[in-house]
Every structure is written in structure tokens, then in C-alpha cells.
Design an enzyme around this catalytic site. Structure first.
Site, PDB file in Angstrom:
ATOM      1  CB  SER A   9      42.517  39.148  37.211  1.00 23.49           C
ATOM      2  OG  SER A   9      41.668  39.945  36.412  1.00 23.49           O
ATOM      3  CB  SER A  10      40.222  37.532  32.404  1.00 22.32           C
ATOM      4  OG  SER A  10      39.725  36.301  32.850  1.00 22.32           O
ATOM      5  N   GLY A  34      35.512  32.113  43.386  1.00 24.62           N
ATOM      6  CA  GLY A  34      36.807  32.521  43.922  1.00 24.62           C
ATOM      7  C   GLY A  34      36.662  33.632  44.957  1.00 24.62           C
ATOM      8  CG  MET A  48      32.140  36.798  32.908  1.00 23.20           C
ATOM      9  SD  MET A  48      31.638  38.531  32.797  1.00 23.20           S
ATOM     10  CE  MET A  48      33.157  39.332  33.227  1.00 23.20           C
ATOM     11  CG  HIS A  83      38.632  31.133  35.290  1.00 27.38           C
ATOM     12  ND1 HIS A  83      39.437  31.959  34.551  1.00 27.38           N
ATOM     13  CD2 HIS A  83      37.581  31.891  35.676  1.00 27.38           C
ATOM     14  CE1 HIS A  83      38.896  33.162  34.468  1.00 27.38           C
ATOM     15  NE2 HIS A  83      37.770  33.163  35.162  1.00 27.38           N
ATOM     16  CD  GLN A 101      29.348  40.390  35.267  1.00 23.70           C
ATOM     17  OE1 GLN A 101      28.567  39.450  35.282  1.00 23.70           O
ATOM     18  NE2 GLN A 101      30.524  40.319  35.871  1.00 23.70           N
TER      19      GLN A 101
HETATM   20  O1  PAF Z   1      33.280  36.335  38.246  1.00 19.79           O
HETATM   21  C1  PAF Z   1      32.855  36.314  37.062  1.00 19.79           C
HETATM   22  O2  PAF Z   1      33.542  35.898  36.143  1.00 19.79           O
HETATM   23  C2  PAF Z   1      31.462  36.836  36.770  1.00 19.79           C
HETATM   24  O3  PAF Z   1      31.150  37.929  37.557  1.00 19.79           O
HETATM   25  C3  PAF Z   1      30.369  35.752  36.871  1.00 19.79           C
HETATM   26  C4  PAF Z   1      30.241  35.198  38.275  1.00 19.79           C
HETATM   27  C5  PAF Z   1      30.691  34.612  35.914  1.00 19.79           C
HETATM   28  C6  PAF Z   1      29.022  36.338  36.475  1.00 19.79           C
HETATM   29  O4  PAF Z   1      29.023  36.843  35.187  1.00 19.79           O
END
Ligand code: PAF
Length: 283
Positions: free
Chosen positions: A184-185, A146, A29, A36, A60
Site C-alpha cells: 500500500s502507498s 486489486g 493515485m 500497482h 474520496q
Molecule cells: O485505489 C485507488 O488508488 C483509488 O481509490 C482509485 C481507484 C484510483 C480511485 O481514485
């Protein structure tokens, strides 16, 4: 790095590539961090062509969650991906993912009810749906996720198995900052005092691993110890502390073989999650 922003172009490109090359995929995201980038490196190691996606998936996020505030910085993300020699960035706008009339959702029943699913209703339907769609667009041979988001990883592995998807899921260990805070972001929301408190999460992981290594198996006792440690600083609000079966995510009474310690806390306005394996020779 080539940037693709339509589903049609992504699918045509994937079709051409897939015959000759192995496609490795890292869905994100955005607002990328070292965690990442480690996934991108892993994909590059295992595949010939690396595709990363950036899409902040609205479905989500719950109505009271941080969708509007979610950190974004496309220019920085692109530079980082280029440094990692990513071949393709897939960056679809909302309407490409969810065009007018969109109405199909993927639900991985049972697994979505535990841990984060208890407070983030519908979150994992949003995750499974977007990941299934991304797999149909990018057509990867492998996709790297992850272990930091352990429940997400478990749900995606289950979805791939149950829906016979032709992609291999590669789990990647949690990347931590100095002091042990999982990357984490959302860490960017933490003040320096809050960041200090957040270190208690990793301290609880180490403590539980230590206790299990020295023979403690009683989950209740282990969870009590985790709660005690986390609550030792004001302002660490525990959402859940769980010790569960690594596959079904059901709570276990004792750590017989391997079990997952998972934790979610709120520090100020920031929700943080983490997890680690207990038992099974974990050092
Ligand atoms: O882990 C994330 O960043 C998100 O949940 C994902 C897997 C990209 C789905 O939007």
C-alpha cells in the site's frame, strides 16, 4: 510513454484506439509500488494498449484524512510505468476532473455502508464518481483493480453492472511484502517498529484460514480470535474486524461456503486494511 493531461485529448485518443485495439486501464493515485505494477502487467497481458492514470482524488478523502500528506513522486512513478512499457499515462489536473460548476456524484447504495464505509463517510461516492469519470475518459475494454481494496472492487463491479458500462473489471490478487504485509502507498508512513506490528494483520488472516480449514465456521468465534491476535501487541488499534458475504458485504453468522475476512487497524497514525477469502477451498 505518452503523457496526456486533458480530458479532450484522452477521449480523442481513446476514440481512435478503441476501433482497432483493446484498451487496458489501471487507475491509480500514484506513489506506485509493486502492487500497482502487477496490475499494469496484467492489463498489458490482456490488452493491446495499456493506460495508467495518476490522480489523487480529493473527493474520496474525508476532512480529517491525509489528502495533503498523501505521498507523491511523479518522476519515480513515470520511470516505473515506462519500465513496465505502459503506453499512456493519463495525468489530469484537478480542474480537468472537477471543473467549476461540477455537481454530479455516483452512489452505489448499500455496499458503501459496510466495512470502511462506516468510518469513511462519502469515501466510496468519491471513488465511484472518479472511476466512472475515468472510464468515460479512457474508454477501456478492461480495467484491473486489486483485491486488497475488496470493498472498492465490489462497489466498482456493482456500478459497472448497474450502469451497463462497457468495461470488464479484472480483479487482481493482493501483492504482499515479505512477511505478508499487503502493499500500500500508505506503508511508507510506518516506522520499522510499526511495520513489525503490522505483520499481525497477515498472521490473523492465516490463523482464520487455518481455523476454517479445520472445520470452524462460527463467525463470532473467528472474529474474537482475530481481535485477540491483533491486540497481542500494544499500539494496534482495531477499527473493524468483519466476516461478510463476498457479494453483499453483509456480516454472516457462519462461514458456510465462502466469506470475506476484512480488517482495518490503525498503527500510530497509519490506517491499514486487508482482507482474504475464508472457506471455499482456500488453502
Ligand atoms: O485505489 C485507488 O488508488 C483509488 O481509490 C482509485 C481507484 C484510483 C480511485 O481514485
Amino acid at each position: 510513454m505518452r503523457v496526456i493531461d486533458t480530458v479532450k485529448e484522452m477521449q480523442e485518443t481513446a476514440d481512435k484506439l478503441r476501433g482497432e485495439k483493446r484498451i487496458g486501464f489501471v487507475p491509480t493515485m500514484g506513489f506506485l509500488h509493486e502492487g500497482h505494477l502487477a496490475l499494469v502487467r496484467k492489463a498489458r497481458e490482456l490488452a493491446d494498449v495499456t493506460v495508467a492514470s495518476i490522480f489523487v482524488n480529493p473527493i474520496q478523502f474525508g476532512p480529517t484524512e491525509d489528502l495533503a500528506k498523501y505521498p507523491r513522486d511523479l518522476d519515480r512513478d513515470m520511470k516505473l510505468l515506462e519500465q513496465e512499457k505502459t503506453d499512456i499515462l493519463f495525468y489530469p489536473p484537478y480542474d480537468e476532473m472537477y471543473p467549476k460548476g461540477y455537481t454530479t456524484y455516483v452512489q452505489v447504495r448499500g455496499l458503501e455502508d459496510y466495512l470502511c464505509g462506516q468510518t469513511r463517510k462519502g469515501h466510496f461516492v468519491g471513488v465511484a464518481t472518479v472511476v466512472a469519470k475515468l472510464f468515460n475518459m479512457v474508454k477501456p475494454h478492461i480495467a484491473v483493480f486489486g483485491q486488497k481494496d475488496y470493498q472498492q472492487l465490489t462497489i466498482i463491479e456493482r456500478m459497472v453492472k448497474d450502469l451497463n458500462m462497457d468495461v470488464r473489471i479484472i480483479p487482481y490478487p493482493t501483492v504482499r511484502e515479505e512477511g505478508g504485509l499487503a502493499m500500500s502507498s500508505r506503508n511508507t508512513y510506518l516506522s520499522s517498529a510499526e511495520r513489525q506490528k503490522a505483520l499481525l494483520i497477515y498472521a490473523s488472516i492465516k490463523r482464520l484460514q487455518e481455523l476454517v480449514k479445520t472445520g470452524e465456521t462460527d463467525s463470532l468465534l473467528l472474529k474474537e480470535e482475530a481481535r485477540r491476535l491483533l491486540a497481542s501487541e500494544n499500539g494496534v488499534n482495531i477499527e473493524y474486524v468483519s466476516i461478510s458475504d463476498p457479494e453483499t458485504l453483509e456480516e454472516v453468522d457462519s462461514v458456510k461456503d465462502r466469506a470475506v475476512y476484512a480488517v482495518a487497524v490503525r498503527i500510530g497514525k497509519t490506517r491499514l486494511i486487508d482482507n482474504a477469502m475464508l472457506g471455499g477451498g482456500v488453502t
